[in-house]
Design an enzyme around this catalytic site. Structure first.
Site, PDB file in Angstrom:
ATOM      1  N   HIS A 185       0.830  -1.221   0.000  1.00 53.15           N
ATOM      2  CA  HIS A 185       0.000   0.000   0.000  1.00 53.15           C
ATOM      3  C   HIS A 185       0.866   1.274   0.000  1.00 53.15           C
ATOM      4  O   HIS A 185       0.735   2.127  -0.883  1.00 53.15           O
ATOM      5  CB  HIS A 185      -0.861   0.056   1.263  1.00 53.15           C
ATOM      6  CG  HIS A 185      -1.683  -1.153   1.538  1.00 53.15           C
ATOM      7  ND1 HIS A 185      -2.783  -1.481   0.784  1.00 53.15           N
ATOM      8  CD2 HIS A 185      -1.588  -2.091   2.508  1.00 53.15           C
ATOM      9  CE1 HIS A 185      -3.334  -2.584   1.286  1.00 53.15           C
ATOM     10  NE2 HIS A 185      -2.627  -2.973   2.321  1.00 53.15           N
TER      11      HIS A 185
HETATM   12  C1  BDR Z   1      -2.959   1.230   5.198  1.00 53.34           C
HETATM   13  O1  BDR Z   1      -3.236   0.913   6.569  1.00 53.34           O
HETATM   14  C2  BDR Z   1      -2.068   0.493   7.208  1.00 53.34           C
HETATM   15  O2  BDR Z   1      -2.273  -0.730   7.839  1.00 53.34           O
HETATM   16  C3  BDR Z   1      -0.973   0.413   6.170  1.00 53.34           C
HETATM   17  O3  BDR Z   1       0.246   0.878   6.699  1.00 53.34           O
HETATM   18  C4  BDR Z   1      -1.463   1.289   5.045  1.00 53.34           C
HETATM   19  O4  BDR Z   1      -1.038   2.625   5.188  1.00 53.34           O
HETATM   20  C5  BDR Z   1      -3.640   0.226   4.307  1.00 53.34           C
HETATM   21  O5  BDR Z   1      -5.021   0.244   4.506  1.00 53.34           O
END
Ligand code: BDR
Ligand code: CA
Length: 309
Positions: A240
């Site tokens: 992500h």
């Molecule tokens: C986002 O939420 C966090 O768990 C990760 O670091 C990322 O930024 C994904 O939904």
């Protein structure tokens, strides 16, 4: 080089995003700001300092930010990121780097005023620090070059990672997101719609053998890959936050469209949902670009090749 402030809630994938930004050598990182999110702020900040030590970049300054969301209570993601936030991969590392004393929102305000129209904010955690900065110094909204954020889900309702319709970063502080979305900033939202298509598995990690990052990436992502395996049946994890850096480095990794997006803050069933009005039914002008396509393989290759350098 593009001037960026990187706002993180480190986090396994945040740590990978920091390494990607550093090793690209194509970004002028003015500072890294930390925010409560995946784990409480003290863990986030400690993890961030450890990652900079691992990368041997003690010159990059780290500013501690919001300990709590804008209005709501904090919720954390230990089951995804492990008990410390980076899969306990650097438990043996002592933190020797010094933390800055300025509060992250103040650092954002100062930097944006110092370099008007030149600073890109890259935010890969809850948007609390920026909401506070905009509240304290509303005039900075016209001086921010652009905001590239990881968050939300727009075209795949039902496939959220926190609630069926909600993504974690926006869910973790939906009121802050609401403040940020309606200030007229130039925003690109790198959402789960595309980040869920970028997967890191052992075949990628093995390409890092012989580099200083191999052990760290393998060990830190273990808990995250197991989580992916439980959920989707494959030992892999989504990139992500690195994809958000990827877009700053090379916009052609993503296909975007301008659209009006608002955030739900009232309903317990869909708190934190990012609602995109693709058909213009609300009669509002677009307030951001959302992502509708990703060149996933090319991006993952670039991420790995960059860490290999
Ligand atoms: C986002 O939420 C966090 O768990 C990760 O670091 C990322 O930024 C994904 O939904
Ligand atoms: Ca994050």
């Amino acid at each position: 080089m593009e001037k960026i402030i990187l706002d993180v809630d480190t986090g396994i994938d945040d740590a990978l995003a920091i390494l990607y930004a550093i090793e690209s050598k194509r970004l002028d990182i003015l500072g890294i700001t930390t925010v409560n999110g995946n784990v409480p702020l003290d863990f986030v900040t400690k993890n961030t300092l450890k990652i900079l030590q691992l990368a041997d970049r003690r010159d990059i300054k780290v500013y501690p930010g919001a300990k709590e969301p804008y209005l709501r209570e904090a919720e954390h993601e230990y089951h995804v990121h492990g008990t410390d936030g980076i899969g306990n991969a650097l438990d043996d590392m002592e933190v020797t780097m010094k933390l800055e004393t300025s509060f992250a929102p103040d650092f954002i305000i100062e930097s944006v005023k110092k370099y008007p129209g030149k600073v890109t904010l890259v935010m890969v955690g809850p948007l609390t620090n920026l909401a506070f900065a905009l509240k304290k110094a509303p005039e900075i909204k016209d001086k921010i070059k652009r905001l590239v954020l990881m968050g939300g889900i727009v075209s795949k309702a039902g496939y959220g990672n926190k609630l069926p319709t909600s993504e974690f970063n926006i869910f973790a502080d939906a009121e802050a997101a609401k403040v940020v979305f309606h200030k007229g900033l130039d925003i690109t939202m790198v959402s789960l719609d595309v980040t869920h298509q970028t997967k890191l598995d052992m075949s990628h990690i093995n390409q890092l053998k012989g580099t200083k990052y191999f052990d760290y990436v393998k060990n830190s992502t273990e808990v995250y890959r197991l989580y992916g395996e439980k959920l989707y049946g494959k030992n892999e994890c989504s990139l992500h936050d690195p994809l958000t850096i990827g877009y700053v480095l090379d916009e052609t990794f993503l296909e975007t469209v301008p659209v009006y997006v608002d955030v739900e803050t009232q309903s317990p069933l869909s708190y934190g949902q990012t609602i995109a009005d693709f058909r213009g039914q609300l009669g509002k002008s677009p307030n951001m670009k959302v992502c509708v396509g990703v060149d996933a393989n090319r991006f993952v290759d670039d991420f790995i090749n960059t860490l290999k350098r």
